[in-house]
Design an enzyme around this catalytic site. Structure first.
Site, mmCIF file in Angstrom:
data_model
loop_
_atom_site.group_PDB
_atom_site.id
_atom_site.type_symbol
_atom_site.label_atom_id
_atom_site.label_comp_id
_atom_site.label_asym_id
_atom_site.label_seq_id
_atom_site.Cartn_x
_atom_site.Cartn_y
_atom_site.Cartn_z
ATOM 1 N N ASN A 404 0.756 -1.248 0.000
ATOM 2 C CA ASN A 404 0.000 0.000 0.000
ATOM 3 C C ASN A 404 0.787 1.299 0.000
ATOM 4 O OD1 ASN A 404 -2.964 -0.839 0.271
ATOM 5 N ND2 ASN A 404 -1.894 -2.141 1.720
ATOM 6 N N TRP A 405 2.088 1.229 0.261
ATOM 7 C CA TRP A 405 2.783 2.516 0.432
ATOM 8 C C TRP A 405 3.260 3.108 -0.895
ATOM 9 C CZ3 TRP A 405 6.773 6.030 1.032
ATOM 10 C CH2 TRP A 405 8.025 5.650 0.581
ATOM 11 N N ASN A 406 3.719 2.278 -1.819
ATOM 12 C CA ASN A 406 4.202 2.796 -3.098
ATOM 13 C C ASN A 406 3.453 2.033 -4.194
ATOM 14 O OD1 ASN A 406 5.632 3.386 -5.407
ATOM 15 N ND2 ASN A 406 7.626 3.293 -4.418
ATOM 16 N N ILE A 407 2.303 2.552 -4.565
ATOM 17 C CA ILE A 407 1.429 1.815 -5.489
ATOM 18 C C ILE A 407 2.052 1.657 -6.884
ATOM 19 C CG2 ILE A 407 -0.843 1.866 -6.642
ATOM 20 C CD1 ILE A 407 -0.927 0.905 -3.746
ATOM 21 N N HIS A 410 4.471 -1.216 -6.563
ATOM 22 C CA HIS A 410 3.749 -2.452 -6.221
ATOM 23 C C HIS A 410 2.976 -2.983 -7.428
ATOM 24 C CE1 HIS A 410 1.366 -5.356 -4.090
ATOM 25 N NE2 HIS A 410 0.251 -4.737 -4.411
ATOM 26 N N HIS A 443 17.292 -0.839 -4.479
ATOM 27 C CA HIS A 443 17.585 0.046 -3.341
ATOM 28 C C HIS A 443 19.103 0.212 -3.184
ATOM 29 C CE1 HIS A 443 13.337 -0.371 -2.196
ATOM 30 N NE2 HIS A 443 13.548 0.680 -1.429
HETATM 31 C C1 COA Z 1 5.722 -9.243 -3.448
HETATM 32 C C2 COA Z 1 4.426 -8.505 -3.634
HETATM 33 C C3 COA Z 1 4.243 -8.149 -5.095
HETATM 34 C C4 COA Z 1 3.321 -9.434 -3.156
HETATM 35 O O1 COA Z 1 2.109 -8.766 -3.265
HETATM 36 P P1 COA Z 1 0.796 -9.360 -2.556
HETATM 37 O O2 COA Z 1 -0.304 -8.426 -2.833
HETATM 38 O O3 COA Z 1 1.117 -9.645 -1.132
HETATM 39 O O4 COA Z 1 0.606 -10.720 -3.327
HETATM 40 P P2 COA Z 1 -0.575 -11.811 -3.212
HETATM 41 O O5 COA Z 1 0.047 -13.140 -3.064
HETATM 42 O O6 COA Z 1 -1.539 -11.364 -2.173
HETATM 43 O O7 COA Z 1 -1.277 -11.771 -4.655
HETATM 44 C C5 COA Z 1 -1.526 -10.600 -5.301
HETATM 45 C C6 COA Z 1 -2.235 -10.841 -6.617
HETATM 46 O O8 COA Z 1 -1.769 -12.018 -7.264
HETATM 47 C C7 COA Z 1 -2.876 -12.831 -7.617
HETATM 48 N N1 COA Z 1 -2.487 -14.247 -7.543
HETATM 49 C C8 COA Z 1 -2.288 -14.973 -6.435
HETATM 50 N N2 COA Z 1 -1.937 -16.230 -6.787
HETATM 51 C C9 COA Z 1 -1.947 -16.279 -8.145
HETATM 52 C C10 COA Z 1 -1.678 -17.294 -9.110
HETATM 53 N N3 COA Z 1 -1.317 -18.516 -8.741
HETATM 54 N N4 COA Z 1 -1.774 -16.969 -10.413
HETATM 55 C C11 COA Z 1 -2.111 -15.733 -10.796
HETATM 56 N N5 COA Z 1 -2.376 -14.730 -9.937
HETATM 57 C C12 COA Z 1 -2.297 -14.999 -8.628
HETATM 58 C C13 COA Z 1 -3.926 -12.495 -6.595
HETATM 59 O O9 COA Z 1 -5.211 -12.789 -7.083
HETATM 60 C C14 COA Z 1 -3.744 -11.026 -6.446
HETATM 61 O O10 COA Z 1 -4.352 -10.361 -7.536
HETATM 62 P P3 COA Z 1 -5.036 -8.915 -7.382
HETATM 63 O O11 COA Z 1 -3.937 -7.961 -6.987
HETATM 64 O O12 COA Z 1 -5.559 -8.630 -8.741
HETATM 65 O O13 COA Z 1 -6.074 -9.064 -6.336
HETATM 66 C C15 COA Z 1 4.359 -7.205 -2.775
HETATM 67 O O14 COA Z 1 4.627 -7.501 -1.450
HETATM 68 C C16 COA Z 1 5.330 -6.153 -3.249
HETATM 69 O O15 COA Z 1 4.998 -5.380 -4.115
HETATM 70 N N6 COA Z 1 6.540 -6.123 -2.641
HETATM 71 C C17 COA Z 1 7.616 -5.245 -3.077
HETATM 72 C C18 COA Z 1 7.280 -3.839 -2.812
HETATM 73 C C19 COA Z 1 8.450 -2.978 -3.003
HETATM 74 O O16 COA Z 1 9.572 -3.374 -3.095
HETATM 75 N N7 COA Z 1 8.228 -1.698 -3.034
HETATM 76 C C20 COA Z 1 9.278 -0.763 -3.177
HETATM 77 C C21 COA Z 1 8.853 0.462 -2.563
HETATM 78 S S1 COA Z 1 10.143 1.623 -2.434
#
Ligand code: COA
Length: 515
Positions: A404-407, A410, A443
């Site tokens: 949720n912080w950096n859409i 993400h 990073h």
């Molecule tokens: C790793 C990361 C992508 C995981 O995200 P998450 O939302 O926890 O992942 P989830 O396992 O809950 O699944 C998310 C999506 O994948 C889909 N999904 C889950 N299993 C799936 C599968 N087997 N096949 C296809 N899609 C699938 C879900 O339906 C969901 O879809 P939706 O977003 O459309 O609802 C997230 O934590 C992330 O972005 N991390 C890095 C962030 C970052 O580094 N930011 C930098 C900021 S400076």
């Protein structure tokens, strides 16, 4: 004990009052017809209250031909008596968790007042100790060491080559002059060059300052992610086109026919009509990392909104620079000695001292970047999707925070990295680890290269999110989880900052001192 004594009778009275009210209603219906009942819902409600008095119950039952006005008057009278006789009800104390924490506006104000007061004290102390340290000229020197040499700006200008190369490759791919395999190779080379070229330039040229280098690398990293997305989406379009061509007749699968069906919607483009400079540069400047052929657009530019965001951008960047110069730098400088002496109690004291300005600066940076700047650019470009952040401050788990912080990041991670991996059969855990590995790489890339110092603190900080996420979700819930996320943000970042600054200081200034 007194509670029990009170609760018992009240419950009994209420039960009897409900039956009393029902019978009164029935009586009224008989006497005055349907309208009377409708009109006198209030009366019956009053009677619900009245019936805490046993006398009211008797009254209602005794008078089948009750006059409505009389009932109202009596209701008022008896309500007054009821107010006198009964002053307790079943309820929780506001400070207990069962109250639902709903009446806390004043406490929030108190927190803000306390925050302002304590920071005002710190600010005064800082001024008394160090005098005024804010120096705008010094900020300029952070970007440009030599006024006749602008290496970071030149790097940014050169990045256009990669944009043009991507468009050229896509055009070739769309007409089939390049095979998918060859296109993939061109993209791989181009994307690798995007990552490596600025690194070599920054490491080779002494005139690139750390801030200028970080800016140029930031631009290249964003470009890398954008062009990766551009390639993916265009490839998906080709796949859809080929799939249609396989299933439909030749005339229907003809690209010109597709253009006329989809592309006829107002101002919308369809593949390969999107392969233009205008379309690509709109995406390059738009505040998103995920490409779309047709972005949602806002109907007009709201001048008031735009100017407010512009004002915020200018104001908050000044505030950020001022706070860093006046507050962060002296705190960091005073932390160097305890770190060099490995004096642990002093180190912790310094760390906590640094945590406050660091956190404040981070929060201001969040608002400046994700709200003011991104909305400013979006408004200017009439870019409709303004979801740049969600309510990360309510995070009860570390996972929720990263979702949720950096859409923009993400969204990119999900669409172009995580979901494709899951589709190929990679497990969720492995997928998440891979995403965090990639994020940790970027990073570290954005910090180590500009500082010309490889220490892996940022990399480890990012990778530490995985065990932290597991720990918080396993052992902490609700407010405790939320507090854990805040603590990790407030304490985790200054640790990384101190590590880098300490190493930078030792590497550069100690050697100079020795020399
Ligand atoms: C790793 C990361 C992508 C995981 O995200 P998450 O939302 O926890 O992942 P989830 O396992 O809950 O699944 C998310 C999506 O994948 C889909 N999904 C889950 N299993 C799936 C599968 N087997 N096949 C296809 N899609 C699938 C879900 O339906 C969901 O879809 P939706 O977003 O459309 O609802 C997230 O934590 C992330 O972005 N991390 C890095 C962030 C970052 O580094 N930011 C930098 C900021 S400076």
């Amino acid at each position: 004990m007194s509670d029990r004594v009170e609760k018992g009778p009240i419950t009994r009275k209420r039960r009897s009052s409900i039956s009393g009210a029902a019978s009164a209603n029935a009586t009224l219906k008989q006497a005055n017809g349907k309208s009377a009942v409708g009109k006198n819902n209030k009366v019956s409600n009053v009677n619900v209250k009245q019936n805490y008095h046993s006398s009211s119950k008797e009254n209602v039952q005794e008078s089948p031909n009750i006059n409505v006005t009389a009932a109202k008057d009596r209701g008022k009278n008896e309500n007054r008596y009821f107010g006198k006789l009964s002053c307790h009800k079943l309820q929780e104390s506001l400070l207990s968790s069962a109250s639902g924490y709903s009446n806390y506006r004043g406490i929030l104000n108190w927190c803000v007042v306390m925050l302002v007061l304590s920071n005002a004290r710190l600010f005064l102390e800082n001024l008394l100790n160090y005098g005024i340290l804010v120096d705008p000229i010094q900020v300029i020197s952070l970007f440009w060491e030599d006024p006749y040499s602008w290496p970071a700006a030149c790097l940014v200008i050169v990045s256009n080559v990669f944009i043009v190369a991507a468009l050229y490759t896509e055009r070739r791919l769309s007409v089939g002059t390049f095979s998918e395999q060859f296109g993939m190779t061109v993209y791989c080379v181009s994307l690798m060059t995007i990552l490596c070229f600025p690194v070599f330039t920054i490491l080779m040229l002494d005139s690139v300052t750390p801030v200028g280098g970080a800016f140029a690398l930031g631009v290249y990293s964003v470009l890398f992610l954008k062009l990766y997305s551009y390639r993916d989406v265009n490839k998906w379009c080709r796949e859809i086109q080929h799939a249609k061509a396989r299933t439909l007749s030749r005339s229907i699968s003809c690209p010109s026919v597709q253009r006329s069906t989809r592309g006829e919607r107002q101002g919308q483009v369809s593949y390969p009509g999107n392969l233009t400079y205008r379309n690509l540069y709109y995406f390059v400047f738009a505040p998103t990392l995920c490409y779309e052929l047709n972005f949602p657009r806002s109907p007009r530019i709201r001048m008031g909104f735009l100017l407010r965001r512009l004002f915020e951008m200018v104001f908050f960047i000044q505030l950020l620079v001022g706070l860093i110069q006046q507050w962060m730098v002296p705190s960091i400088q005073s932390s160097m000695k305890p770190f060099q002496d490995m004096d642990f109690s002093r180190m912790i004291e310094r760390l906590l001292k640094l945590a406050v300005p660091n956190h404040l600066i981070w929060l201001i940076f969040f608002y400046w970047f994700f709200h003011s700047s991104m909305n400013f650019v979006a408004e200017l470009m009439q870019f409709g999707d303004r979801e740049f952040y969600r309510d990360w401050w309510n995070s009860e788990t570390v996972t929720y925070f990263w979702q949720n912080w950096n859409i923009p990041v993400h969204k990119w991670c999900l669409r172009h990295f995580y979901k494709p991996m899951l589709k190929r059969g990679v497990s969720k855990r492995m997928g998440q680890t891979a995403v965090f590995l990639g994020s940790a790489f970027f990073h570290e890339y954005l910090v180590s290269i500009p500082l010309k110092m490889f220490r892996l603190w940022a990399f480890m900080g990012m990778m530490a999110q995985l065990p932290l996420a597991w720990f918080v979700s396993r052992f902490l819930r609700g407010n405790y989880g939320n507090a854990a996320v805040w603590i990790s943000l407030i304490i985790g970042q200054p640790i990384a900052v101190l590590m880098y600054v300490h190493d930078y200081y030792v590497l550069h200034f100690d050697e100079t001192g020795a020399a």
